[in-house]
Design a protein around this motif. Structure first.
Motif, mmCIF file in Angstrom:
data_model
loop_
_atom_site.group_PDB
_atom_site.id
_atom_site.type_symbol
_atom_site.label_atom_id
_atom_site.label_comp_id
_atom_site.label_asym_id
_atom_site.label_seq_id
_atom_site.Cartn_x
_atom_site.Cartn_y
_atom_site.Cartn_z
ATOM 1 N N THR A 62 -7.401 41.672 -27.378
ATOM 2 C CA THR A 62 -7.292 41.072 -26.048
ATOM 3 C C THR A 62 -8.439 41.539 -25.154
ATOM 4 N N GLY A 63 -9.122 40.599 -24.523
ATOM 5 C CA GLY A 63 -10.175 40.954 -23.578
ATOM 6 C C GLY A 63 -11.518 41.249 -24.214
ATOM 7 N N LEU A 64 -11.583 41.318 -25.550
ATOM 8 C CA LEU A 64 -12.864 41.606 -26.199
ATOM 9 C C LEU A 64 -13.738 40.353 -26.250
ATOM 10 N N ALA A 65 -15.054 40.555 -26.107
ATOM 11 C CA ALA A 65 -15.988 39.434 -26.251
ATOM 12 C C ALA A 65 -15.989 38.971 -27.708
ATOM 13 N N ALA A 66 -16.377 37.715 -27.896
ATOM 14 C CA ALA A 66 -16.333 37.107 -29.238
ATOM 15 C C ALA A 66 -17.045 37.966 -30.276
ATOM 16 N N HIS A 67 -18.199 38.546 -29.901
ATOM 17 C CA HIS A 67 -18.979 39.249 -30.926
ATOM 18 C C HIS A 67 -18.356 40.576 -31.336
#
Lengths: 346, 261
Positions: A62-67
């Motif tokens: 949750t909340g992490l950028a795609a990369h």
């Protein structure tokens, strides 16, 4: 739990979806256009809605950028990078994760071989066919050793041979990978997925093992996908259901159907006979309707008719269509033997 | 019977087309014809000419680098960041393209000059920008930045932003995506925009003269030298002009492979 979990709630787009994919299995995400499938996919990958609760194998994304998620997306257009060869496209993921050039290429070559595209390594994407480009896209996604993967209509718009071939490659390559696959093709559902989830208007309306869904669809969308007729209603006797519109359908109820229950009646399109005048004879279901369209389906023609029980499909021979002189807009009588109608709990 | 018009172009339109080509080519050709080849080595190797040429190459190269460092992010912001994509920002970016260079020079003086908005503070700190080589670079950057930004912005919009999210799902950080996906996708526009900016910087005259003056070896670039020489030594002016044409033509040929078909 292990596997993929996502709880998407986007009131703006009217999408509220709870999805669980057990580790190492594939879930087919089905539904009409605009049902919210793409919204769910991009939320899982982290492209949009980064705040959506997503867990993979217990790890909270949750909340992490795609990369930082490690969930590659393979879409109908694999979007290979036009300035790189097939090999360097596949090496892109490992390189992005800090692997050395030589090692990235070794990994890439390995994956190209595994999807049967080893001979395409030096080609630029512009020289690949649609099926070849998707194989390279698949190798590129798998080369990142993903914990989960999403596929958005990976087989759409390919010719029959190419899609059959790619489906076989997908089946082998995705073995043991946690996947969500969006498709409109019942063959993909049957051959690639373990579970099927049907979205309609941003809500999950069916979430079942694929075998169950194919054997006894509960929603009109799933029925249409499977290529069968489906009528909803309430069980009013031990062998008839009545729809909201008051149409009565006689059939054979499965065990577990009780009087007054919401049930669905399903019957195959080849069990539906088409007449231009009301036929006499044995007790059967009779529905009058209007021809909406006639399309080729396999060796026969598939007629769609609007009836009091919704849109129904019937398989008829081309000879019969010619003999009856059927055209869209004509009135027809559809009959189905009660023994050909299965009634299931909804 | 009249033959069909070639490719749908009315034949009458070919006349102004030819005139236009002539208008563009004839003056440059006339200048080349005036070139005195015997005096050429002496004219081109005079101290003032060499100073001017070296200063021009140095400042144009510096301002091109500055254009890249500032212009690439600006183009990215215009094309991809909603807050930058509005009429005000767009107009400001395009303004130097239509502004008379002398006006640009006055604007730069108003900001960087000794009594300027920022210049006054810099002056108090002992830093003088106007009438220095730095001023030449600033003037050139001011007028050439839009060439790079406009070219890159258009290319970024044309390729769209579909590859970047997919690259991100493969584990590529935003910087990695910029270096390995976005910039390679717009490479042709990046190259041609850079060369256009360099050529514009090389030819800068009005803003430089106004904002940086004309001090040999410090601010007197090739165009300024040519303008001065025009009165004292017309032959030298022509020779230097041809030199400038050559440098610009080489830059164009390098940048636009499509012109070399």
């Amino acid at each position: 739990m292990t596997g993929l979990e996502v709880r998407l709630d986007d009131p703006d787009r009217g999408v509220a979806v709870d999805l669980r994919v057990p580790a190492g299995t594939t879930t087919a995400l089905l539904g009409p256009n605009g049902a919210g499938k793409t919204t769910v996919l991009s939320a899982i990958a982290g492209i949009h809605h980064p705040g959506t609760p997503v867990r993979v194998d217990g790890r909270d994304l949750t909340g992490l950028a795609a990369h930082r998620r490690g969930i590659p997306l393979l879409s109908q257009d694999p979007l290979l990078l036009p300035h790189l060869t097939a090999l360097d496209n596949v090496a892109f993921g490992p390189a992005a994760r800090g692997r050395r050039r030589g090692e990235s290429r070794r990994v890439a070559r390995d994956w190209l071989e595994r999807v049967g595209a080893g001979h395409l390594a030096d080609r630029p994407p512009g020289e690949l066919s649609g099926g070849q480009a998707r194989r390279v896209g698949l190798a590129r996604a798998l080369a990142t050793e993903p914990s989960a993967m999403i596929l958005d209509e990976p087989l759409a718009a390919l010719d029959v041979d190419a899609s059959a071939e790619l489906r076989r490659v997908l089946r082998e390559a995705l073995e043991g990978v946690t996947c969500v696959i969006v498709t409109h093709d019942v063959v993909d559902v049957a051959l690639l997925a373990d579970h099927a989830v049907v979205l309609v208007d941003g809500r999950v309306v069916e979430d079942r093992p694929v075998a169950d869904l194919l054997a006894a669809p509960r929603t009109p969308f799933a029925a249409g996908l499977v290529g069968t007729n489906l009528v909803r209603g309430v069980l009013t006797s031990d062998s008839t259901l009545v729809t909201d519109a008051g149409v009565t359908i006689a059939g054979v109820p499965a065990s577990g159907c009780a009087l007054g229950d919401q049930v669905v009646a399903t019957f195959r399109p080849d069990a539906v006979a088409v007449h231009t005048e009301a036929p006499g004879g044995s007790p059967r279901n009779r529905l009058s309707g209007e021809v909406l369209g006639i399309e080729p389906a396999g060796g026969s023609l598939r007629l769609r008719a609007g009836t009091g029980a919704g849109t129904l499909i019937a398989d008829v021979t081309a000879g019969a269509v010619a003999e009856l002189g059927l055209h869209p807009g004509d009135r027809v009588q559809l009959t189905v033997k009660a023994t050909a109608v299965a009634i299931h709990p909804a | 019977m009249a033959r069909p018009d070639p490719l749908g172009v009315p034949r009458l339109a070919l006349l102004p087309a030819g005139l236009a080509a002539l208008l563009l080519a004839a003056p440059v050709l006339a200048m080349l014809l005036r070139l005195d080849l015997s005096d050429l080595p002496a004219l081109l190797t005079s101290a003032t000419a060499v100073d001017a040429l070296l200063l021009s190459l140095r400042t144009a190269a510096s301002s091109t680098v500055l254009c890249l460092v500032l212009g690439v992010p600006l183009a990215l912001a215009l094309a991809r960041v909603r807050a930058f994509d509005n009429l005000v920002v767009r107009t400001l970016v395009l303004l130097p393209l239509v502004l008379p260079p002398v006006v640009a020079g006055i604007a730069l003086l108003s900001f960087f000059g000794r009594q300027g908005l920022l210049g006054a503070h810099l002056d108090a700190a002992g830093i003088r920008v106007a009438f220095s080589t730095v001023a030449v670079v600033l003037a050139q950057t001011f007028v050439s930045l839009p060439f790079l930004v406009v070219s890159l912005d258009g290319a970024l919009r044309a390729v769209g932003g579909r590859h970047e999210p997919v690259a991100a799902t493969l584990g590529a950080s935003p910087w990695f995506v910029l270096r390995r996906v976005t910039l390679p996708l717009v490479r042709p526009a990046l190259v041609s925009g850079t060369v256009l900016a360099f050529a514009r910087a090389l030819g800068e005259f009005g803003a430089t003269l106004t904002f940086a003056g004309s001090l040999q070896g410090v601010t007197r670039t090739l165009p300024l030298e040519i303008y001065l020489a025009r009165e004292s030594d017309p032959d030298a002016a022509v020779a230097l002009s041809v030199l400038l044409v050559l440098v610009a033509a080489v830059a164009m040929a390098l940048a636009r492979p499509d012109l070399r078909r």
